[in-house]
Write an enzyme that holds these catalytic residues in place. Structure first.
Site, PDB file in Angstrom:
ATOM      1  N   SER A   1       0.788  -1.233   0.000  1.00 51.71           N
ATOM      2  CA  SER A   1       0.000   0.000   0.000  1.00 51.71           C
ATOM      3  C   SER A   1       0.819   1.282   0.000  1.00 51.71           C
ATOM      4  O   SER A   1       0.351   2.301  -0.476  1.00 51.71           O
ATOM      5  CB  SER A   1      -0.949   0.005   1.199  1.00 51.71           C
ATOM      6  OG  SER A   1      -1.852  -1.066   1.082  1.00 51.71           O
ATOM      7  N   THR A   2       2.011   1.240   0.543  1.00 54.97           N
ATOM      8  CA  THR A   2       2.827   2.456   0.584  1.00 54.97           C
ATOM      9  C   THR A   2       4.253   2.141   0.165  1.00 54.97           C
ATOM     10  O   THR A   2       4.691   0.985   0.210  1.00 54.97           O
ATOM     11  CB  THR A   2       2.869   3.070   2.007  1.00 54.97           C
ATOM     12  OG1 THR A   2       3.516   2.169   2.887  1.00 54.97           O
ATOM     13  CG2 THR A   2       1.468   3.378   2.520  1.00 54.97           C
TER      14      THR A   2
END
Length: 192
Positions: free
Chosen positions: A9-10
């Site tokens: 996600s990041t």
């Protein structure tokens, strides 16, 4: 060719575990995405969809790495099926190269289709119930018939501008023109 797709996600997160599992599964190429699953902008997923060919197999570590939602996931799996591309999810043991995997895939597709049909039925039932209570669909009218007549009578005075009348009623001039055009029973004498 087996093509792996890994996503975190990041940019801070590490996807080495996913990549390792995809390589163990025999993926010749692994695309790594560092974007939230909710993001529509996923360049590596777009690249994956561009490079897959008939007979390829897309492999993910988990289903949630591929799709943003069940609807999104079903759409992606349908696009794979149309392109005659196989799909494998290692964690969920979904493998469309096997008859069991095809069955699971078809069950997921049937559930999604059932969900879409239920939504359509509910929408139709809601609209019918509203009509039975005398409600019409569509946008609420900005001007009543009485207000249209008032606007037309205001425009009988040549010194009154359409833009002033529109402002008076809190609508735009094009909206006022649409109302005036749809109710032609009074003459419009304004030059503006």
């Amino acid at each position: 060719m087996k093509i792996g797709y890994a996503r975190v996600s990041t940019a801070d997160q590490n996807c080495n575990y996913q990549v390792d599992k995809l390589r163990e599964a025999g993926c010749e190429k692994v695309l790594v995405e560092k974007e939230s699953g909710k993001s529509k902008y996923r360049p590596e997923l777009t690249r994956l969809l561009d490079i897959i060919r008939n007979g390829d197999t897309v492999v993910v570590y988990k289903l949630d790495r591929l799709g943003r939602s069940l609807k999104d996931l079903i759409a992606l799996l349908d696009s794979f099926k149309e392109a005659e591309v196989q799909f494998i999810s290692l964690s969920e043991s979904i493998d469309t190269t096997t008859s069991t995997g095809k069955l699971i895939f078809n069950v997921i597709g049937a559930i999604a289709e059932f969900e879409r049909d239920i939504i359509v039925e509910r929408t139709k039932a809601g609209l019918e119930a509203a009509r039975a209570r005398g409600r019409k669909g569509g946008r609420k009218q900005k001007l009543s018939d009485k207000q249209v007549k008032l606007a037309k009578s205001m425009l009988q005075d040549p010194s009154v501008l359409k833009s002033d009348v529109a402002k008076h009623f809190g609508i735009s001039r094009p909206t006022l023109n649409r109302y005036l055009d749809s109710a032609p029973d009074l003459e419009q004498n304004s030059l503006f």
